[in-house]
Design an enzyme around this catalytic site. Sequence first.
Site, PDB file in Angstrom:
ATOM      1  N   GLY A   1      27.135 146.028  23.493  1.00  0.00           N
ATOM      2  CA  GLY A   1      25.674 145.977  23.455  1.00  0.00           C
ATOM      3  C   GLY A   1      24.966 147.213  23.948  1.00  0.00           C
ATOM      4  CE  LYS A   2      28.731 152.108  24.004  1.00  0.00           C
ATOM      5  NZ  LYS A   2      29.630 151.066  23.497  1.00  0.00           N
ATOM      6  CB  THR A   3      23.356 150.619  19.935  1.00  0.00           C
ATOM      7  OG1 THR A   3      24.442 151.555  19.956  1.00  0.00           O
ATOM      8  CG2 THR A   3      22.269 151.161  19.032  1.00  0.00           C
TER       9      THR A   3
ATOM     10  N   GLY B   1      31.030 152.787  27.648  1.00  0.00           N
ATOM     11  CA  GLY B   1      31.886 151.614  27.605  1.00  0.00           C
ATOM     12  C   GLY B   1      32.471 151.400  26.224  1.00  0.00           C
ATOM     13  N   PRO B   2      33.300 150.369  26.072  1.00  0.00           N
ATOM     14  CG  PRO B   2      34.424 148.363  26.354  1.00  0.00           C
ATOM     15  CD  PRO B   2      33.692 149.412  27.110  1.00  0.00           C
TER      16      PRO B   2
ATOM     17  CB  SER C   1      47.649 154.381  34.895  1.00  0.00           C
ATOM     18  OG  SER C   1      47.571 154.199  33.498  1.00  0.00           O
TER      19      SER C   1
ATOM     20  CE  LYS D   1      44.322 151.295  33.676  1.00  0.00           C
ATOM     21  NZ  LYS D   1      44.971 152.230  34.600  1.00  0.00           N
TER      22      LYS D   1
END
Length: 833
Positions: A394-396, A389-390, A712, A755
Amino acid sequence: MKSKFSDLLFGDGRLEDFEQAIPLLSEEEERKISESSIPESLPILPLKNTVLFPGVVIPITVGRDRSLELVKDAYETDKIIGIVTQKDSDMEDPGIDDLYRVGTVAQILKLIKMPDGSKSIVIQGKSVFRINEFQTIEPYFKADVSPYKNVADVEGLELDAAIRSVKETAAQIVNKSPNIPSEAAIAINNINSPNFLLNFISSNLNVGIEEKQQLLEVREFSVRLKTIIQHLEKELQVLSLSEQIRTKVKTDIDEQQRDFYLRQQLKAIQEELGEGTEQQEVHKLRARAEKRKKEFPKDVWKTLTKELDRLDRTPAQAPNHGVILNYVETIIDLPWNKFTKDKLDLKKARAVLDEDHYGLEKVKKRIIEYLAVLKLKKDMKAPILCFYGPPGVGKTSLGKSIARAINRKFARISLGGLRDEAEIRGHRRTYIGALPGRIIQNMKKTGASNPVMMLDEIDKVGADFRGDPTSALLEVLDPEQNNTFYDNYLELEYDLSKVLFIATANSLETIPAPLRDRMEIIPISGYTLEEKTEIAKTYLIPRQREENGLTEAQIGFDEAAIHAIIDGYTRESGVRNLSREIGSVARNVASGIASDDIESRHIDEPSVEDILGKRRFFSDVAERTTVPGVSTGLAWTPYGGDILFIEASVSRGSGKMQITGQLGDVMKESASLAVSHLKTLADELGIPQHAFKEWDLHIHVPAGSVPKDGPSAGVALLSAVASIFTQRKVKPTLAMTGEITLRGAVLPVGGIKEKVLAAKRAGISTVLLPAKNEKDVDEIEAEIIKGLEFRYIDRMEDLLEQVLDTEPVQQPERKFKKIQENGEMAGTKQITP
């Protein structure tokens, strides 16, 4: 010369009778052999790795069917055969083109039948021949041949001197080589025939088959003599250098033995004086190892005891003492079969995850599922997860929270910019300063064999001449292989199957497909305004209070202030910049309190502008679409979704199309498709056909420094082009995404959730999507899409009806006036003075 030099001379291992071991031809015998007549037709026997020279006797083993047939027929007749060498020694069934054309006539002296069905024959070379043409191939090769005569262009004293030089050099080689008996020099000295001497030495030269074949094909005696002397001199140089190396090594060994003896004496003296610290260190390591003996696998314990014994024997001053010591300490420090106990209370684990992170339901659900299966099955391989994800979502930090929830140790490895494969697998101990790879180092640091290991930024791993780290990660992240992970430093197998690996990535495109296939991809989308507001209240504001030494009584935020910061001062999918802006507000308040200007401050919407300055981000969709030729598209980036403006304008010209804005090939093709399809709809939309021929079209996508590509944007491009040619504005607060085709279809695209979030952040109220993307909208939480209207299309005609205003700003016929042949516009009158 090869060791077979002596084998040919002394095949039975005895030295009593040289003449029985090999016929030493006299000049007269050699002349008779060479002058013997050659049959016009000969059976041809191909040999591997051997070139037969005239006068030389060699034993060969015959195993091929056609070769056995040939030997049988020849032995029953005149025993004369033709010997040629294969060009490729690995070929089992050579053809005509695989054989050299020059060979040697040979006589079979002896035939021996072997127990395995093959036959061994002893043959002697007679004279050289050339193959003119092959007669038959079956049952064996048979060819027309002609004599291949040599030219005797050296004689007299020059010949005697050259032969003496060859014999002396050969004798020196015999004396220097440890593999050739010294009596071989006597055999060489007894050869009187110059031709046979050269043939014999050529047969035993330590050179390749090609060089030997070249010697056989040389006609001039002088050329052959010169080439053989060069080979002998080269072999003599090699043997001389080898002798020097052996002498030096012997000297070094003697010195090492002397040093070892003296060091052993020094060790005994140090022990008497009570200074044997290195011995005490080894004893301590042995004691540590003995305490954990049950934890070590058998092969590890065997290696450890071997290295400890080696360390005990190695003096502290020896160069490799430190290398062995570090290796032993690494093995002892690693957590072999040492695990932390998992907390399998699912409710408490869920509570910990909710305490640290707001939302992220998919991730939390997957972790709870893993704990549930682990609770039921007890022993299972850990999953390999990849949070995608961007930035700033909160990934880490989620990895730390997972480790806390299940009571495991946590280790983080940053892979961004990693280019050396040894960083994963470790360096071999032969290198100075060698270390284990990062995986093993972190296992040692955590002290457990089942930690949560975060592989951060796995999409940013590089590759260069030092190797490809992603290839090393294939073994690490494969549950079927990582139970026997091999580190180059350890040179032992280590079990990683209980490690919970969690990778993070902003983009999947840069991750190689085999590596991506090994991971369970869990997408983490950006946050909505409501989610960011809740995260700010629950996590960010309390954290900034603590970091800046403030209390809840000294600073407070109302909801309108938080919304103002999110909308006016950040434009992101995550909350990293939001945290920074809240921190800026907190520091401003802390400065006022520290200066005794204020005691506390409540932050409302006006206060935000007072502290952070003028608003930085605005929703300019409505302003941009007030003129024809502008549409709003939706784009996906590695950092989340974003809106994309497509601008189109026309000018007098010749029907050319110009595209700017640093667009990729796919996006340019979409623009061409849009124009082509619009031409087919020109009559329905009231666009004059000459507009496409007499007016140039310019398409531009702002933010020209940013590369853009992908299919797209097709519907947005079509809307912008249709808007400028019909002079009907695109409806404000409307954004769209979708791929178009030449036949007018609208195809589905990816990244719908990102999007949609981007549209909501930008103040869009209506989103147009391909009909087949309706399922993606159904998966989005209801809170996220609240306030948005979705329309679904599957044809371009439906798109234009919903996107364009009903009334044009200016009639297309008036806008695109036709130019007459005389140069004046249609509907005008030329005035002649």
